[in-house]
Design an enzyme around this catalytic site. Structure first.
Site, mmCIF file in Angstrom:
data_model
loop_
_atom_site.group_PDB
_atom_site.id
_atom_site.type_symbol
_atom_site.label_atom_id
_atom_site.label_comp_id
_atom_site.label_asym_id
_atom_site.label_seq_id
_atom_site.Cartn_x
_atom_site.Cartn_y
_atom_site.Cartn_z
ATOM 1 C CB CYS A 1 -0.905 -0.124 1.121
ATOM 2 S SG CYS A 1 -2.005 -1.236 1.117
ATOM 3 C CG ASP A 2 5.267 3.317 -0.454
ATOM 4 O OD1 ASP A 2 5.043 4.182 -1.246
ATOM 5 O OD2 ASP A 2 5.815 3.455 0.678
#
Ligand SMILES: *Cc1c(COP(=O)(O)O)cnc(C)c1O
Length: 376
Positions: free
Chosen positions: A324-325
């Protein structure tokens, strides 16, 4: 891809992405280096792939090792190598780490300034030191900037300082940049090295060695010259700049030793679009920048990717990792062509991933474990 890796993956039971390295390829690479540069000693750059299986194999073949930390020195010793075949090649070392390396028997150290020379003189008396000079890295796909090395004009002062402090001023090193696709890149660096030899000679210090560094490429999407081509070009450059007095030389291949020996298997987690009109699909894999593919930073290294649907019609995709980056995108500036029929659950093979992958994987970012590795 080799038959052994294919067979291993066919029988593999566990889940998740993995790297498989074929040690036979590493052996072939070592032999190719030894043959192409018969007068140079090979110091494998441990950081490229420090797996115990790789280190043990290379130690048994007679390789020496370039290390950057006490932990790497310990790993190399545990693999059966003797300390006289180890260099501490990092120019940025804590004095207590130099002392530990010295206590373990290491006697060859890199420096690029007087302050580092002073640390080595105190912690490793009478050891051999070589001074790294800057190299602009032109022609390299993964250049090394100005972080390491000093201007050639300063190198003689650094080495003279070492000499005065009782060290053995042993030679010069440089690195022409990683994934160096131009075999003539060594020529300019060797001209500079020869000038430092001359300057030191005039000050009564006779240098013995040139460390030619790494930079030897792995084939990704584009073809690269053979190791033999590099060997020939380097020998010519040595002749040109050193005449009949060619010094002792060492090479420090990392990528070129292990890159083509490894394949990563990954799974397609999602294929989607951001709008109905979008032409480019997003393909999310179960491995990304934090899972070991850090060298896709700035899209520098473009890996060959095989799919089970190769040969069918392709279209551009943005390729991304599972975390989730939003930095975890592999190829976007230059989208990657993949089959239109690609589906969730398909297994892809990322080739040329034997170097600079496994140890770049994060410990547990977003809960994803480090890359599993198998050396067969
Ligand atoms: C990383 C490194 C190498 C290996 O470079 P490759 O381009 O992978 O061959 C060699 N020498 C030093 C000092 C290094 O830091």
């Amino acid at each position: 891809m080799t038959d052994r890796i294919r067979e291993f993956l066919r029988q593999r039971q566990d889940d998740g992405p993995c790297l498989v390295v074929d040690l036979d390829v590493v052996r072939d690479n070592y032999n190719a280096f030894a043959k192409a540069l018969p007068d140079s000693r090979v110091f494998y750059a441990v950081k490229a792939n420090p797996a115990p299986e790789v280190l043990r194999l290379l130690a048994s073949l007679g390789s020496c090792f370039d290390t950057a930390s006490v932990a790497e020195i310990e790993m190399v010793l545990a693999a059966g190598c003797t300390p006289d075949r180890i260099s501490f090649g990092n120019t940025i070392k804590k004095e207590r780490d130099i002392a530990r390396a010295y206590a373990m028997g290491v006697r060859l150290f890199a420096v690029d300034c007087k302050a580092e020379v002073e640390k080595v003189a105190r912690a490793a008396p009478e050891a051999r030191v070589f001074c790294r000079i800057l190299c602009d890295g032109a022609g390299a796909e993964w250049p090394l900037s100005r972080k390491f090395g000093c201007e050639p004009a300063m190198a003689a002062d650094v080495l003279e300082h070492a000499h005065r402090l009782g060290l053995n001023a042993y030679g010069i090193s440089f690195h022409v940049g990683s994934q160096q696709r131009n075999q003539h890149a060594w020529d300019r660096a060797l001209a500079q090295a020869a000038a430092v030899f001359k300057e030191c000679g005039e000050r009564g210090i006779n240098l013995s060695m040139v460390n030619l560094g790494g930079g030897f490429p792995t084939k990704y999407l584009k073809n690269v010259p053979t190791v033999k081509t590099y060997g020939t070009a380097i020998f010519r450059a040595l002749r040109k700049h050193f005449g009949n007095r060619i010094p002792e030389t060492i090479i420090e291949p990392g990528r070129g030793m292990v890159g083509n020996a490894g394949v990563i298997e990954t799974e397609v987690v999602l294929v989607s679009k951001k709008s109905e009109e979008d032409e480019v699909r997003w393909v999310y894999l179960d491995i990304g920048k934090f899972g070991g593919l850090a060298e896709t930073m700035d899209e520098s290294i473009r890996y060959p990717i095989r799919t089970p649907r190769d040969g069918s019609e392709t279209a551009p995709c943005i390729l991304a990792g599972p975390t989730c980056d939003s930095a975890d995108v592999l190829y976007e500036k230059e989208p990657y062509l993949l089959p239109v029929s690609l589906e969730i659950g398909d297994r892809l093979l990322i080739e040329g991933t034997g170097a600079y992958t496994s140890t770049y994987a994060s410990v547990a970012f977003n809960g994803f474990p480090p890359l599993k590795t198998y050396h067969i």
